[in-house]
Design a protein around this motif. Structure first.
Motif, PDB file in Angstrom:
ATOM      1  N   GLN A 250       0.827  -1.206   0.000  1.00 38.01           N
ATOM      2  CA  GLN A 250       0.000   0.000   0.000  1.00 38.01           C
ATOM      3  C   GLN A 250       0.860   1.254   0.000  1.00 38.01           C
ATOM      4  O   GLN A 250       0.594   2.210  -0.743  1.00 38.01           O
ATOM      5  N   VAL A 251       1.912   1.263   0.821  1.00 41.72           N
ATOM      6  CA  VAL A 251       2.797   2.426   0.885  1.00 41.72           C
ATOM      7  C   VAL A 251       3.489   2.651  -0.459  1.00 41.72           C
ATOM      8  O   VAL A 251       3.567   3.790  -0.952  1.00 41.72           O
TER       9      VAL A 251
ATOM     10  N   TYR B  52      -2.393   7.000   6.027  1.00 39.55           N
ATOM     11  CA  TYR B  52      -2.032   5.812   6.798  1.00 39.55           C
ATOM     12  C   TYR B  52      -0.549   5.880   7.167  1.00 39.55           C
ATOM     13  O   TYR B  52       0.278   6.423   6.446  1.00 39.55           O
ATOM     14  N   TYR B  53      -0.243   5.307   8.349  1.00 43.38           N
ATOM     15  CA  TYR B  53       1.104   5.450   8.893  1.00 43.38           C
ATOM     16  C   TYR B  53       1.290   4.409   9.979  1.00 43.38           C
ATOM     17  O   TYR B  53       0.407   4.198  10.816  1.00 43.38           O
TER      18      TYR B  53
ATOM     19  N   GLY C 291       6.203   4.664   6.794  1.00 43.09           N
ATOM     20  CA  GLY C 291       5.061   5.226   6.095  1.00 43.09           C
ATOM     21  C   GLY C 291       5.469   5.900   4.811  1.00 43.09           C
ATOM     22  O   GLY C 291       6.655   6.003   4.467  1.00 43.09           O
ATOM     23  N   PRO C 292       4.482   6.392   4.067  1.00 40.58           N
ATOM     24  CA  PRO C 292       4.752   7.039   2.786  1.00 40.58           C
ATOM     25  C   PRO C 292       5.232   8.473   2.962  1.00 40.58           C
ATOM     26  O   PRO C 292       5.162   9.039   4.061  1.00 40.58           O
TER      27      PRO C 292
ATOM     28  N   THR D 108       3.304  11.838   5.250  1.00 42.97           N
ATOM     29  CA  THR D 108       2.782  11.680   6.604  1.00 42.97           C
ATOM     30  C   THR D 108       3.198  12.880   7.447  1.00 42.97           C
ATOM     31  O   THR D 108       4.306  13.405   7.318  1.00 42.97           O
TER      32      THR D 108
ATOM     33  N   VAL E 200       9.184   8.124   1.154  1.00 37.85           N
ATOM     34  CA  VAL E 200       8.895   6.885   1.887  1.00 37.85           C
ATOM     35  C   VAL E 200       9.948   6.763   2.987  1.00 37.85           C
ATOM     36  O   VAL E 200      11.148   6.933   2.747  1.00 37.85           O
TER      37      VAL E 200
END
Length: 350
Positions: A182-183, A192-193, A234-235, A238, A325
């Protein structure tokens, strides 16, 4: 000279036209905030409260015994705020105050004197020089080694402006391999994180991540690492919103970059800290009409590169944004007192 403030806000849960206890509390609170009687009267009449009744209640508040007691306590609070403000004015006389230093080869004695006792953030560039994590960690490595493990993430954050305050509502358990995918596929997002709250490093299955951490600085207790370490993934995009921690810690960037912004704890009165350790101010997009005092805050900024470690001194406010990322590792197993008590407010309706 009183600050110029916008018209006093309406109480959130008062929809009645009757001058009840809720309105009287609202009058007291907004007079203590130095809102003018004129702006308050305007707000009350626009809400449908009788103008004469409103004006009388505002005048009566000035002689109310409970309000007069609150004014005395306010004098003490204002004195404390002025002490903090003047201490900060002295600090900023340092011509290097606005710069977050990047240092290597800092001795334990200098680190303690300049950054712990001196309460200054710093970026140490050599902490992770021999860490296997620097050569090994990547999203693909996470998938290969730990992909079948369940991890706790925060999800659906974008629709909630208070996602950090409400972080327990955003907890989701996912398979790490699915989260890695997903990331990598999702691009830059704050939705999301996997944050420090995931407690992954307390699980035996993730012990190999701790084994990838090499030599720690001599101001750390290496034997306590497992109990005081956290993992972040996370991406790009964030954002950890503006808040302060209740202890000191180090945060090492392993993959990707993060932008850190800092504000001294001496400037806490400018940050509208009404609830726990959070400020509602977004440094990226500050609403100066709603939070005018923030315009006086001094913001320090630094971009932390892979292999660099931020030291976060006690009580410093910070907002952190991932530029890529990101895989990060934080630890608070410091070899000096690192347990402190804060009397945090719990006001939810301001």
């Amino acid at each position: 000279m009183k600050p110029v403030l916008p018209p006093a806000p309406r109480p959130e849960s008062v929809a009645t036209r009757v001058l009840d206890a809720g309105w009287r509390q609202w009058i007291a609170e907004n007079r203590l905030r130095q809102c003018t009687p004129e702006s308050m009267l305007l707000t009350m009449t626009q809400a449908g409260v009788d103008a004469e009744q409103s004006a009388q209640a505002i005048r009566a508040m000035e002689s109310d015994p409970a309000f007069l007691a609150a004014r005395k306590m306010q004098q003490i609070t204002l004195k404390l705020e002025s002490v903090l403000a003047n201490q900060h004015r002295v600090r900023v006389l340092d011509p290097h105050y606005g710069q977050v230093e990047k240092r290597s080869g800092v001795s334990r004695a200098e680190f303690l004197a300049q950054y712990v006792y001196g309460s200054r953030p710093v970026v140490l560039t050599d902490v992770a020089r021999d860490w296997p994590a620097m050569r090994r960690w990547s999203p693909q490595d996470l998938r290969e080694r730990f992909g079948q493990q369940q991890v706790e993430i925060q999800a659906e954050r974008s629709a909630d402006p208070n996602y950090e305050v409400n972080k327990m509502d955003h907890k989701r358990s996912v398979r790490l391999a699915d989260f890695v995918d997903q990331v990598l596929a999702g691009g830059a997002t704050n939705d999301y994180y996997l944050t420090a709250n995931n407690e992954a490093l307390r699980q035996p299955a993730f012990a190999p991540l701790l084994a990838d951490i090499g030599t720690l600085p001599d101001f750390c207790q290496a034997e306590e690492l497992a109990r005081h370490a956290s993992f972040w993934f996370g991406p790009a995009g964030t954002v950890t919103p503006l808040h302060h921690d209740t202890l000191m810690l180090c945060h090492t960037q392993v993959v990707g970059r993060k932008r850190w912004r800092f504000i001294s704890p001496l400037q806490t009165p400018l940050l509208y800290n009404h609830f726990e350790v959070y400020s509602p101010v977004d440094i990226d997009r500050p609403d100066l009409q709603r939070y005018p005092l923030f315009a006086q805050a001094t913001v320090l900024e630094v971009v932390v590169e892979p292999g660099e470690t931020v030291f976060l001194p006690l009580g410093w406010w910070h907002q952190v944004t991932a530029l890529d990322v990101s895989l990060s590792f934080s630890f608070s197993n410091l070899a000096f007192p690192n347990s402190y008590t804060f009397h945090n407010p719990s006001i939810t309706n301001w």
